[in-house]
Design an enzyme around this catalytic site. Sequence first.
Site, PDB file in Angstrom:
ATOM      1  N   LYS A  53       4.304   7.192   4.199  1.00 23.54           N
ATOM      2  CA  LYS A  53       3.666   5.831   4.705  1.00 23.54           C
ATOM      3  C   LYS A  53       4.341   5.023   3.604  1.00 23.54           C
ATOM      4  CE  LYS A  53       0.119   2.470   4.368  1.00 23.54           C
ATOM      5  NZ  LYS A  53       1.302   1.472   4.745  1.00 23.54           N
ATOM      6  N   VAL A  66      -5.831   0.397  -5.392  1.00 19.27           N
ATOM      7  CA  VAL A  66      -5.456   1.127  -4.646  1.00 19.27           C
ATOM      8  C   VAL A  66      -5.610   2.659  -5.095  1.00 19.27           C
ATOM      9  CG1 VAL A  66      -4.169   2.079  -2.672  1.00 19.27           C
ATOM     10  CG2 VAL A  66      -4.502  -0.349  -2.997  1.00 19.27           C
ATOM     11  N   GLU A 124       2.256   5.409  -9.949  1.00 21.61           N
ATOM     12  CA  GLU A 124       3.014   4.737 -10.928  1.00 21.61           C
ATOM     13  C   GLU A 124       2.466   3.111 -10.360  1.00 21.61           C
ATOM     14  OE1 GLU A 124       4.907   1.206 -11.910  1.00 21.61           O
ATOM     15  OE2 GLU A 124       6.364   2.182 -10.609  1.00 21.61           O
ATOM     16  N   CYS A 143       7.334  -3.983 -10.934  1.00 20.82           N
ATOM     17  CA  CYS A 143       6.417  -3.375 -11.789  1.00 20.82           C
ATOM     18  C   CYS A 143       6.841  -3.666 -13.240  1.00 20.82           C
ATOM     19  CB  CYS A 143       5.898  -2.184 -11.427  1.00 20.82           C
ATOM     20  SG  CYS A 143       7.091  -1.091 -11.260  1.00 20.82           S
TER      21      CYS A 143
END
Length: 541
Positions: free
Chosen positions: A212, A269, A293, A327
């Site tokens: 996904k 999440v 990660e 990130c």
Amino acid sequence: MNQGYFSYPMPVNEPVLQYAPGSPERAALKKVLAELKSAETEIPMYIGGKQVETGDRVAIHPPHEKDHTLGYFHAGTEHHVHEAIDAAMQAHATWSNTSWEQRAAVFLKAADLLATKYRYYINAATMLGQSKNAYQAEIDSACELIDFLKFNVHFLSEIYKQQPISSTGMHNRTEWRALEGFVLAVTPFNFTAIAGNLPCSAAMCGNVVVWKPANTQVYSAQMIMRVLVEAGLPAGVINLVYVDGPTLGKVCLSHRDFGGVHFTGSTGVFNTMWKTIGENIGLYKSYPRIVGETGGKDFVIAHKTADVDTVVTALARGAFEFQGQKCSAASRAYLPSNIAEEVKTKLVATIKKMKMGSVEDFSNFINAIIDERSFDKIKGYIDNIENDPNATILAGGNCDKTNGYFIEPTVIETKDPKSVTMCDEIFGPVLTVYTYDAEQFEETLELLDSTSPYALTGAIIARDRRAIEVATDKLRNSAGNFYINDKPTGAVVGQQPFGGARASGTNDKAGSMINLYRWLSARTVKETFSPAVNFEYPFMS
């Protein structure tokens, strides 16, 4: 049946094209950009080798050009997640028993297709769909993804070679099996290479995958899937679905055959996923592998001996390339009092040179934020500076979403080293700088280490080797990727395996053997050539 031991030597990193004026690659990329913009693409899901269109069409718009439509992806439902799992499990037995050289060939061919036939298509899709400039797209969607595929083949071949010793009269061996269930790959918008690597690294090890991608990355994700299909990936090995997170989690994380999750995204999440897996642990056939990660609040600390221009460049590139939506992006900087004013002056001057606009204008360094939700969040942090007596905007701060989601590169100076913008992950072109007493370097290292829950990337800039050694030691657990005299971004596969710990993830280092071990389950086999025929031992005589 294998008739030989096949070699997959260490590859070289894919050369980075520069797209300079007059170059053939610049002309080729511009041509493909125009081609993709001229058509509205219908983007199906890929389940069990079939292209699935649901009729629930979701429009895709370039973040820098909201009124243009690139195409539509067909959104799925809970039913399609079940279908994807079923297709994966049907493919499991055949794929997990496919010889290594045949599996390797699929991904090596995919790498070759990306380097040649599809290079400009994967770059252009990333530029248009995610608003990356030509160079950022090249190092990400072409070079890094090619490197992931090639290097992982090499790394996995090295793992397969690792075998135990055998004593006289026996032979010991280790089988590196695929996991019994399916692997769930959940991938982010910001790196096309990550989106390709997360499902492919698991599949390369013989696993089957439900993938996904973020909705904001579907446009380039489907291009990756097209490449894999053309490379010969069998039906059902990787199943690409477009569903919302709660629906995906409801089905996958409660399925008996759930074997693991390969995740890149937000810390929140990932924490929710881990909690759900823990609550459902009794449902699974085997303990799932959990690899993630997540966030970062990445730092640059300059020592009093730092070269000013090195600091300025590290901050300008580290904080503002791809609009800070990495990130690993530099988000907080600690400047020593002896050079702070010069650094700030030069940084502001540098930012004024940065052009902002569409990716199709190659002179633009800054492009758009990924979507309206991110735009509003980042703008909220900037707007709140007006209410902070300890903070001042030194550069940028203007935001405009009239035609696209544009936010100027913004530098905030704070007197509070634990202010909101020094602590929160903003994920946008916002850098906060704090000036410390140049004679309080070691105390500032302790402050830096205690400010953020994250530990992804960071950098020390100094000429003094003792200062570098002290920082390297005291910040040992502050960053999984630590840079000396460089920006804290730009990890290269095979050179700087990537990942962090604390709230930044499980530190399983994408682009190395470490990550691949997580998608393998070892079986030890002992064969005895002269079996015992009497239970008695000599000591019993």
